[in-house]
Design an enzyme around this catalytic site. Structure first.
Site, PDB file in Angstrom:
ATOM      1  N   GLU A  70       0.824  -1.205   0.000  1.00 53.59           N
ATOM      2  CA  GLU A  70       0.000   0.000   0.000  1.00 53.59           C
ATOM      3  C   GLU A  70       0.862   1.260   0.000  1.00 53.59           C
ATOM      4  O   GLU A  70       0.605   2.194  -0.743  1.00 53.59           O
ATOM      5  CB  GLU A  70      -0.947   0.043   1.212  1.00 53.59           C
ATOM      6  CG  GLU A  70      -1.904   1.216   1.071  1.00 53.59           C
ATOM      7  CD  GLU A  70      -2.699   1.562   2.317  1.00 53.59           C
ATOM      8  OE1 GLU A  70      -2.315   1.138   3.417  1.00 53.59           O
ATOM      9  OE2 GLU A  70      -3.687   2.279   2.183  1.00 53.59           O
ATOM     10  N   ASP A  87      -1.524  -4.732   2.952  1.00 52.70           N
ATOM     11  CA  ASP A  87      -1.938  -3.485   3.607  1.00 52.70           C
ATOM     12  C   ASP A  87      -1.451  -3.590   5.052  1.00 52.70           C
ATOM     13  O   ASP A  87      -1.950  -4.403   5.830  1.00 52.70           O
ATOM     14  CB  ASP A  87      -3.469  -3.340   3.563  1.00 52.70           C
ATOM     15  CG  ASP A  87      -3.897  -1.927   3.928  1.00 52.70           C
ATOM     16  OD1 ASP A  87      -3.080  -1.201   4.529  1.00 52.70           O
ATOM     17  OD2 ASP A  87      -5.045  -1.555   3.625  1.00 52.70           O
ATOM     18  N   ILE A  89      -1.686  -1.469   7.609  1.00 53.32           N
ATOM     19  CA  ILE A  89      -2.788  -1.135   8.534  1.00 53.32           C
ATOM     20  C   ILE A  89      -4.024  -0.856   7.686  1.00 53.32           C
ATOM     21  O   ILE A  89      -4.193   0.241   7.137  1.00 53.32           O
ATOM     22  CB  ILE A  89      -2.504   0.111   9.418  1.00 53.32           C
ATOM     23  CG1 ILE A  89      -1.173  -0.007  10.147  1.00 53.32           C
ATOM     24  CG2 ILE A  89      -3.655   0.328  10.416  1.00 53.32           C
ATOM     25  CD1 ILE A  89      -0.827   1.183  11.058  1.00 53.32           C
ATOM     26  N   ASP A  90      -4.890  -1.869   7.546  1.00 47.33           N
ATOM     27  CA  ASP A  90      -6.178  -1.619   6.889  1.00 47.33           C
ATOM     28  C   ASP A  90      -7.118  -1.108   7.984  1.00 47.33           C
ATOM     29  O   ASP A  90      -7.193  -1.697   9.068  1.00 47.33           O
ATOM     30  CB  ASP A  90      -6.707  -2.920   6.261  1.00 47.33           C
ATOM     31  CG  ASP A  90      -8.003  -2.670   5.487  1.00 47.33           C
ATOM     32  OD1 ASP A  90      -8.162  -1.560   4.940  1.00 47.33           O
ATOM     33  OD2 ASP A  90      -8.844  -3.579   5.434  1.00 47.33           O
ATOM     34  N   THR A  92      -7.022   2.455   8.550  1.00 44.99           N
ATOM     35  CA  THR A  92      -6.135   3.520   9.064  1.00 44.99           C
ATOM     36  C   THR A  92      -6.928   4.604   9.799  1.00 44.99           C
ATOM     37  O   THR A  92      -6.467   5.138  10.811  1.00 44.99           O
ATOM     38  CB  THR A  92      -5.366   4.188   7.904  1.00 44.99           C
ATOM     39  OG1 THR A  92      -4.996   3.182   6.987  1.00 44.99           O
ATOM     40  CG2 THR A  92      -4.134   4.892   8.392  1.00 44.99           C
ATOM     41  N   ASP A 215      -6.631  -4.076   0.105  1.00 45.37           N
ATOM     42  CA  ASP A 215      -7.736  -4.150   1.075  1.00 45.37           C
ATOM     43  C   ASP A 215      -8.425  -5.515   1.012  1.00 45.37           C
ATOM     44  O   ASP A 215      -9.064  -5.935   1.981  1.00 45.37           O
ATOM     45  CB  ASP A 215      -8.827  -3.101   0.760  1.00 45.37           C
ATOM     46  CG  ASP A 215      -8.329  -1.665   0.841  1.00 45.37           C
ATOM     47  OD1 ASP A 215      -7.527  -1.373   1.729  1.00 45.37           O
ATOM     48  OD2 ASP A 215      -8.766  -0.832   0.011  1.00 45.37           O
TER      49      ASP A 215
HETATM   50  C1  IPD Z   1      -9.895   1.515   3.865  1.00 45.19           C
HETATM   51  C2  IPD Z   1     -10.741   0.526   4.639  1.00 45.19           C
HETATM   52  C3  IPD Z   1     -12.197   0.923   4.642  1.00 45.19           C
HETATM   53  C4  IPD Z   1     -12.746   1.132   3.256  1.00 45.19           C
HETATM   54  C5  IPD Z   1     -11.889   2.128   2.497  1.00 45.19           C
HETATM   55  C6  IPD Z   1     -10.429   1.672   2.477  1.00 45.19           C
HETATM   56  P1  IPD Z   1      -7.293   1.846   4.466  1.00 45.19           P
HETATM   57  O1  IPD Z   1      -8.549   1.062   3.760  1.00 45.19           O
HETATM   58  O2  IPD Z   1     -10.599  -0.787   4.146  1.00 45.19           O
HETATM   59  O3  IPD Z   1     -13.015  -0.062   5.245  1.00 45.19           O
HETATM   60  O4  IPD Z   1     -14.070   1.602   3.326  1.00 45.19           O
HETATM   61  O5  IPD Z   1     -12.399   2.216   1.175  1.00 45.19           O
HETATM   62  O6  IPD Z   1      -9.667   2.641   1.782  1.00 45.19           O
HETATM   63  O7  IPD Z   1      -7.146   3.149   3.750  1.00 45.19           O
HETATM   64  O8  IPD Z   1      -7.639   2.031   5.881  1.00 45.19           O
HETATM   65  O9  IPD Z   1      -6.125   0.942   4.275  1.00 45.19           O
END
Ligand code: IPD
Length: 263
Positions: A70, A87, A89-90, A92, A215
């Site tokens: 990412e 990813d 930290i999914d 974030t 993700d």
């Molecule tokens: C996000 C999360 C979130 C989703 C967003 C993503 P990130 O990833 O997975 O649930 O709704 O579209 O961007 O940015 O925290 O790695």
């Protein structure tokens, strides 16, 4: 059995190492919330630190594999058939706000296929893991999607587009169709965990559009290996390319897809 395999050892080892520092960093967030600068720089640093640890550890285990990260993007490996999709930290935004719902997500792609996936929430210590053809697991328990067949009894999760992301009115139209006929809709903010929760039968279905490969790579396999169905919003297989995902137990997937298709 997927648990205890050589891949499992490499992937869980890397995730556990990155999680130790991540948990300490998460503990700092509460204090930083009150500082004027805010915690965003701190969280970006935590993200990068976790990505570096994951890369280093996975490279030790599988030196020739490439990466899609990412934060750092694509890194070619000597082995052109395998790459890790990560990813660090999914969720974030949750992390930034001190909400303990985020995860490390690691998918392993071979050619066009995801062959292993790990989603780990270090706060709850829930480690979701799947290998192609070998099943999906939460810690040491085998996972199975829910058996609900009626949308009226089903909990459906989703992701809501936020500031700067297109598709607000299209999302609201779909939400209206779904909310009218289901037992409830959830938006927890971590797509990898949303998919893991479908695999665990906690959610009966999940949809979101415009996600990134990191993700969803691991979560796609978790759902499949737990006996669930997964497609893009047209019912096709372009999830990794489009970032559009509809996943559910096999009974709910068709009806949910029907609700989400724009006529
Ligand atoms: C996000 C999360 C979130 C989703 C967003 C993503 P990130 O990833 O997975 O649930 O709704 O579209 O961007 O940015 O925290 O790695």
């Amino acid at each position: 059995m997927a648990l205890g395999s050589a891949l499992w050892t490499v992937m869980t080892g890397a995730a556990s190492k990155a999680a130790r520092t991540m948990k300490r960093d998460f503990g700092e967030i509460e204090q930083l919330q009150v500082s004027r600068k805010g915690p965003s720089d701190f969280v970006s640093a935590a993200d990068l630190k976790a990505e570096k640890t994951l890369r280093t550890e996975l490279e030790k285990g599988r030196p020739k594999f490439g990466f899609l990260l990412e934060e750092s993007g694509e890194i070619q490996g000597a082995d052109k058939r395998h790459r890790w999709i990560i990813d660090p930290i999914d969720g974030t935004t949750n992390f930034l706000h001190g909400i303990p719902h985020f995860a490390i997500s690691i998918g392993l792609q071979m050619d066009e296929e995801i062959i292993a996936g790990l989603v780990y929430n270090p706060v709850t210590n829930e480690m979701f893991y799947a290998e192609k053809g070998k099943g999906a697991f939460l810690n040491d328990h085998r996972l199975r999607v829910s058996a609900r067949s009626d949308l009226g009894d089903s909990i459906i999760a989703t992701g809501i587009p936020f500031r700067g992301i297109p598709g607000h009115s299209s999302f609201l139209n779909r939400l209206e169709r779904v909310m009218k006929v289901t037992a409830g809709v959830r938006r927890m903010g971590t797509a990898s965990l949303d998919l893991a929760y479908v695999a665990a039968g906690r959610y009966d279905g999940f949809w979101e559009v415009g996600l990134k490969p990191w993700d969803i790579a691991a979560g796609l396999l978790l759902v499949q290996e737990a006996g669930g169905f997964i497609s893009d919003i047209e019912g096709g297989r372009t999830m990794l390319a489009t970032g559009d995902v509809v996943s559910a137990n096999p009974r709910i997937h068709g009806p949910l897809l029907g609700l989400l298709k724009d006529n």
